[in-house]
Design a protein around this motif. Structure first.
Motif, PDB file in Angstrom:
ATOM      1  N   UNK A 179       0.796  -1.231   0.000  1.00 15.44           N
ATOM      2  CA  UNK A 179       0.000   0.000   0.000  1.00 15.44           C
ATOM      3  C   UNK A 179       0.827   1.279   0.000  1.00 15.44           C
ATOM      4  N   UNK A 180       0.289   2.262  -0.707  1.00 18.49           N
ATOM      5  CA  UNK A 180       0.767   3.653  -0.584  1.00 18.49           C
ATOM      6  C   UNK A 180      -0.100   4.326   0.473  1.00 18.49           C
ATOM      7  N   UNK A 181       0.518   4.901   1.484  1.00 16.22           N
ATOM      8  CA  UNK A 181      -0.253   5.709   2.455  1.00 16.22           C
ATOM      9  C   UNK A 181       0.677   6.753   3.029  1.00 16.22           C
ATOM     10  N   UNK A 182       0.474   7.991   2.700  1.00 20.24           N
ATOM     11  CA  UNK A 182       1.308   9.089   3.195  1.00 20.24           C
ATOM     12  C   UNK A 182       2.027   9.768   2.038  1.00 20.24           C
ATOM     13  N   UNK A 183       2.274  11.069   2.223  1.00 14.42           N
ATOM     14  CA  UNK A 183       2.893  11.846   1.147  1.00 14.42           C
ATOM     15  C   UNK A 183       4.207  12.460   1.607  1.00 14.42           C
ATOM     16  N   UNK A 184       5.203  12.402   0.719  1.00 10.79           N
ATOM     17  CA  UNK A 184       6.483  13.051   0.999  1.00 10.79           C
ATOM     18  C   UNK A 184       6.379  14.530   0.632  1.00 10.79           C
ATOM     19  N   UNK A 185       5.549  14.838  -0.366  1.00 10.74           N
ATOM     20  CA  UNK A 185       5.384  16.214  -0.824  1.00 10.74           C
ATOM     21  C   UNK A 185       3.942  16.342  -1.318  1.00 10.74           C
ATOM     22  N   UNK A 186       3.142  17.067  -0.547  1.00  7.03           N
ATOM     23  CA  UNK A 186       1.718  17.125  -0.873  1.00  7.03           C
ATOM     24  C   UNK A 186       1.463  17.913  -2.159  1.00  7.03           C
ATOM     25  N   UNK A 187       2.231  18.965  -2.389  1.00  9.56           N
ATOM     26  CA  UNK A 187       2.052  19.814  -3.578  1.00  9.56           C
ATOM     27  C   UNK A 187       2.271  18.993  -4.866  1.00  9.56           C
ATOM     28  N   UNK A 188       3.332  18.190  -4.870  1.00 12.56           N
ATOM     29  CA  UNK A 188       3.646  17.370  -6.056  1.00 12.56           C
ATOM     30  C   UNK A 188       2.960  16.004  -5.982  1.00 12.56           C
ATOM     31  N   UNK A 189       2.222  15.788  -4.909  1.00 14.65           N
ATOM     32  CA  UNK A 189       1.589  14.487  -4.627  1.00 14.65           C
ATOM     33  C   UNK A 189       2.590  13.336  -4.759  1.00 14.65           C
ATOM     34  N   UNK A 190       3.750  13.537  -4.157  1.00 14.94           N
ATOM     35  CA  UNK A 190       4.787  12.486  -4.153  1.00 14.94           C
ATOM     36  C   UNK A 190       4.557  11.566  -2.961  1.00 14.94           C
ATOM     37  N   UNK A 191       4.461  10.265  -3.193  1.00 12.32           N
ATOM     38  CA  UNK A 191       4.185   9.361  -2.071  1.00 12.32           C
ATOM     39  C   UNK A 191       5.361   9.226  -1.106  1.00 12.32           C
ATOM     40  N   UNK A 192       5.028   8.959   0.161  1.00 12.37           N
ATOM     41  CA  UNK A 192       6.068   8.723   1.176  1.00 12.37           C
ATOM     42  C   UNK A 192       6.504   7.265   1.194  1.00 12.37           C
ATOM     43  N   UNK A 193       5.721   6.415   0.508  1.00 12.09           N
ATOM     44  CA  UNK A 193       6.038   4.988   0.445  1.00 12.09           C
ATOM     45  C   UNK A 193       5.938   4.539  -1.010  1.00 12.09           C
ATOM     46  N   UNK A 194       6.634   3.455  -1.347  1.00 12.60           N
ATOM     47  CA  UNK A 194       6.417   2.851  -2.662  1.00 12.60           C
ATOM     48  C   UNK A 194       5.080   2.125  -2.646  1.00 12.60           C
ATOM     49  N   UNK A 195       4.720   1.501  -3.756  1.00 11.50           N
ATOM     50  CA  UNK A 195       3.486   0.692  -3.777  1.00 11.50           C
ATOM     51  C   UNK A 195       3.534  -0.266  -4.953  1.00 11.50           C
ATOM     52  N   UNK A 196       2.711  -1.302  -4.843  1.00 14.59           N
ATOM     53  CA  UNK A 196       2.676  -2.326  -5.892  1.00 14.59           C
ATOM     54  C   UNK A 196       1.229  -2.792  -6.051  1.00 14.59           C
ATOM     55  N   UNK A 197       0.741  -2.809  -7.291  1.00 18.95           N
ATOM     56  CA  UNK A 197      -0.687  -3.097  -7.484  1.00 18.95           C
ATOM     57  C   UNK A 197      -0.926  -4.066  -8.634  1.00 18.95           C
TER      58      UNK A 197
END
Ligand code: DP6
Length: 323
Positions: A17-35
């Motif tokens: 899961x992706x949950x959390x943002x490293x940079x909200x403006x650029x919507x960069x995730x704080x975690x990787x993810x796999x789907x």
């Protein structure tokens, strides 16, 4: 090429899961993810060029106003800041599944808009650029730009990448047990902010994420169903525990959610190749090896709290047609 493009994309469900943002403006995730993409959950979006100077005209599932329409409008404005040659458009987008109920309608929706804008305005973006554009609408949308198994790796360029997988080695059926089709209580973006600001478990969630990603990628490569099942369940439960630890707390589960989880846990103990995962809503995605799917189908339908079950295979590449 014409003035209208029709794009079909599939929703996806994250196993890591992706949950959390490293940079909200650029919507960069704080975690990787796999789907994995879900063939049965489709968004169809028609995008038509409008005359220069006109405002965008947007309809989402036949409605021309509301929060979903506002999000599309902000996405188009944001896209134009980066790609000024994206002109005004008419957008007609429909989902063949409940919108905003934790079935990732924003993923397929923004992926379709990014793919369609690239085609319509002949922007010449490659898959990674389109994925990064889709990410501005929704983090999970970056993955719906591709079909099959898809990953966003943290150390990468912020774009999703398809994972090469032999479909014969991963014959999966996904049952979506819908336990409530109402809109979710707290949208992902707000809930992520609250989690990061207040959950005491947030930092350890972020810290252990690279190990989960590595384990999932290894399991896929080794065709190890149990390995992927274990890391997927862990990622799901750790994410929900982290979310529940927020203040005020956020509960996405309902009693039906727990019934499905406990049933699938029992099936796993009996040796069936099956596992579950849950996004920001009460629905449970039950991922089965295709050969074990028949054992799960009927029982899932009859569980208390389960309203409907949508059955899906793994989705392919998005489809683009000129009109
Ligand atoms: C639980 O992609 O909806 O489904 O980037 O704020 O739009 P925003 O969030 P969104 O969050 C998805 C969260 C998730 C996990 C996942 O899909 O990885």
């Amino acid at each position: 090429m014409g003035d209208t493009v029709r794009v079909q994309t599939n929703a996806n469900v994250a196993l890591v899961k992706y949950w959390g943002k490293a940079d909200e403006e650029a919507n960069l995730p704080a975690t990787g993810s796999l789907s994995i993409s879900l063939a049965a959950l489709t968004t169809t979006t028609l995008i038509t060029r409008a005359k220069p100077g006109l405002r965008d005209q947007i309809s989402l599932n036949g409605e021309s106003s509301g929060p979903g329409v506002d999000r599309i409008s902000s996405f188009l404005d944001r896209g134009r800041q980066i790609y000024p040659f994206m002109g005004p458009v008419k957008v007609e987008s429909t989902n063949d599944f409940p919108t905003g109920a934790g079935l990732a309608s924003s993923a397929s929706g923004f992926a379709a808009l990014a793919i369609g804008s690239n085609a319509l305005f002949d922007m010449g973006l490659d898959g990674s650029d389109v994925s990064r554009l889709a990410r501005l609408g929704s983090g999970s949308a970056a993955r719906s730009v591709f079909g099959g198994f898809v990953a966003i790796e943290l150390e990468g360029d912020g774009a999703a990448k398809p994972i090469e997988v032999d479909p014969n080695k991963w014959p999966l059926t996904v049952f979506i047990a819908v336990t409530d089709s109402a809109e979710k209580s707290v949208g992902s973006t707000d809930a992520m902010r609250r989690t990061a600001d207040s959950s005491p478990f947030y930092q350890s969630w972020v810290d252990r994420h690279p190990a989960d990603m590595a384990e999932a990628l290894r399991s896929i490569e080794a065709s190890d169903f149990d390995g992927l099942a274990n890391v997927s369940v862990r990622s799901c439960l750790n994410m929900h525990a982290t979310i529940m630890g927020s203040s005020p707390p956020i509960f996405y589960w309902n009693p039906g959610t727990l019934v499905v989880v406990q049933t699938v846990e029992r099936w796993r103990e009996e040796g069936r190749r099956v596992f579950y995962t849950i996004d920001a809503g009460p629905q449970v995605k039950v991922v089965c090896h295709r050969d074990d799917a028949h054992q799960c189908r009927d029982e899932l339908h009859s569980l208390s709290g389960v309203r409907t079950v949508i059955e899906s295979g793994i989705g392919g590449e998005p489809a683009v047609q000129w009109r």
